[in-house]
Design a protein around this motif. Structure first.
Motif, mmCIF file in Angstrom:
data_model
loop_
_atom_site.group_PDB
_atom_site.id
_atom_site.type_symbol
_atom_site.label_atom_id
_atom_site.label_comp_id
_atom_site.label_asym_id
_atom_site.label_seq_id
_atom_site.Cartn_x
_atom_site.Cartn_y
_atom_site.Cartn_z
ATOM 1 N N ARG A 21 0.848 -1.188 0.000
ATOM 2 C CA ARG A 21 0.000 0.000 0.000
ATOM 3 C C ARG A 21 0.889 1.246 0.000
ATOM 4 N NH1 ARG A 21 -5.140 1.267 1.076
ATOM 5 N NH2 ARG A 21 -5.655 -0.748 1.999
ATOM 6 N N ARG A 54 -11.696 -3.616 -3.630
ATOM 7 C CA ARG A 54 -12.113 -3.186 -2.302
ATOM 8 C C ARG A 54 -12.863 -4.287 -1.560
ATOM 9 N NH1 ARG A 54 -11.218 2.166 -1.723
ATOM 10 N NH2 ARG A 54 -10.931 3.384 -3.628
ATOM 11 N N ASP A 63 -8.864 -0.354 -5.385
ATOM 12 C CA ASP A 63 -8.073 0.426 -4.441
ATOM 13 C C ASP A 63 -6.802 0.841 -5.172
ATOM 14 O OD1 ASP A 63 -6.456 1.460 -2.468
ATOM 15 O OD2 ASP A 63 -6.958 -0.071 -0.979
ATOM 16 N N ARG A 66 -3.202 0.447 -3.457
ATOM 17 C CA ARG A 66 -2.687 -0.852 -3.043
ATOM 18 C C ARG A 66 -2.511 -1.760 -4.256
ATOM 19 N NH1 ARG A 66 -5.592 -4.044 1.771
ATOM 20 N NH2 ARG A 66 -7.328 -4.034 0.294
ATOM 21 N N GLU A 98 2.325 0.492 3.938
ATOM 22 C CA GLU A 98 2.100 -0.800 4.566
ATOM 23 C C GLU A 98 2.462 -1.879 3.559
ATOM 24 O OE1 GLU A 98 -1.350 -2.731 7.306
ATOM 25 O OE2 GLU A 98 -1.980 -2.204 5.264
ATOM 26 N N TRP A 232 -1.194 -6.596 6.948
ATOM 27 C CA TRP A 232 -2.264 -6.517 5.949
ATOM 28 C C TRP A 232 -3.460 -5.907 6.699
ATOM 29 C CZ3 TRP A 232 -3.906 -11.434 2.720
ATOM 30 C CH2 TRP A 232 -5.076 -11.162 1.989
ATOM 31 N N ASP A 233 -3.819 -4.676 6.317
ATOM 32 C CA ASP A 233 -4.872 -3.937 7.027
ATOM 33 C C ASP A 233 -4.607 -3.890 8.536
ATOM 34 O OD1 ASP A 233 -6.212 -3.366 4.691
ATOM 35 O OD2 ASP A 233 -7.575 -5.069 4.848
#
Length: 244
Positions: A21, A54, A63, A66, A98, A232-233
């Protein structure tokens, strides 16, 4: 769990998945600039740069900050060299807001990707079936079946959101709309089986795929994830699930 041993096993075929990301949508340019670098990477037998959706499965929403790379390597040293020396991996370290990376041992696959079997040289591993499993599903959707396909996606996404045993999932794709895929992580083989063969939403879609010939090409592959790094998130979905 299965983990790679040293010595001769270092040369067996492995795969990796990298989810990156960035801070802005300007990262789209890397989809073009990274391709020549990846083509020249030693030991990289197959790769695809991928946009991300998404939803948790293939979806229309994108997205644009990302992006992902799926790669197949001739052995562990080739991946290590890429991560240590490639300008692509160097930029991930420097610019990514990220990133999450996972190493994968092929369990089995069927189908083609761009007319190739990416895992033809891989020797499938054997496991007890008790550890986590990664699944890659990929399809080229026939133009005349696009509307039917995307009408079916929301129901599958909703089911994945609440599916017991699904640790994480993301829709990915090479081209907008027509070349789509999903990468997912599961607690174990039993969790994959429950979703694939015992959920109405998924069974309904798979039935239509076969009856109505939605796909021009498809690939289904399973892996043992044996090492992961990053988030991841906001978290690592494999934290505590991979044996040291």
């Amino acid at each position: 769990m299965v983990a790679p041993s040293r010595g001769a096993a270092d040369s067996r075929v492995i795969a990796s998945f990298h989810l990156i990301r960035y801070a802005s949508v300007g990262a789209m340019r890397h989809m073009a600039f990274d391709r020549p670098l990846l083509r020249g990477t030693a030991g990289l037998s197959f790769w695809r740069l991928l946009g991300t959706g998404r939803g948790r499965s293939m979806s229309l929403g994108a997205d644009l900050r990302r992006w992902a790379l799926f790669a197949v390597w001739d052995g562990e040293p080739a991946l290590e060299e890429f991560l240590a020396r490639s300008p692509v991996a160097g930029r991930w370290r420097e610019e990514a807001e990220e990133s999450w990376h996972v190493r994968l041992l092929p369990l089995g696959s069927r189908g083609r990707w761009g007319g190739r079997d990416p895992f033809a040289a891989a020797e499938p591993v054997r496991t007890s079936g008790n550890g986590p499993v990664a699944v890659l599903t990929r399809a080229s959707i026939r133009p005349g079946r696009l509307m039917a396909f995307y009408r079916s996606v929301p129901g599958v996404n909703r089911r994945l959101q609440r599916q017991d045993g699904c640790l994480a999932s993301i829709g990915i794709g090479e081209w907008p709309l027509a070349r789509q895929a999903t990468f997912s992580l599961w607690a174990d083989e039993a969790a994959v089986t429950r979703f694939a063969y015992r959920t109405d939403e998924h069974l309904t879609v798979i039935g239509r795929v076969r009856r109505e010939d939605w796909y021009a090409e498809e690939l289904f592959a399973r892996f043992v994830p044996y090492a992961s790094q990053g988030t991841w998130d906001g978290h690592d979905p494999l934290h505590t699930r991979i044996a040291e």
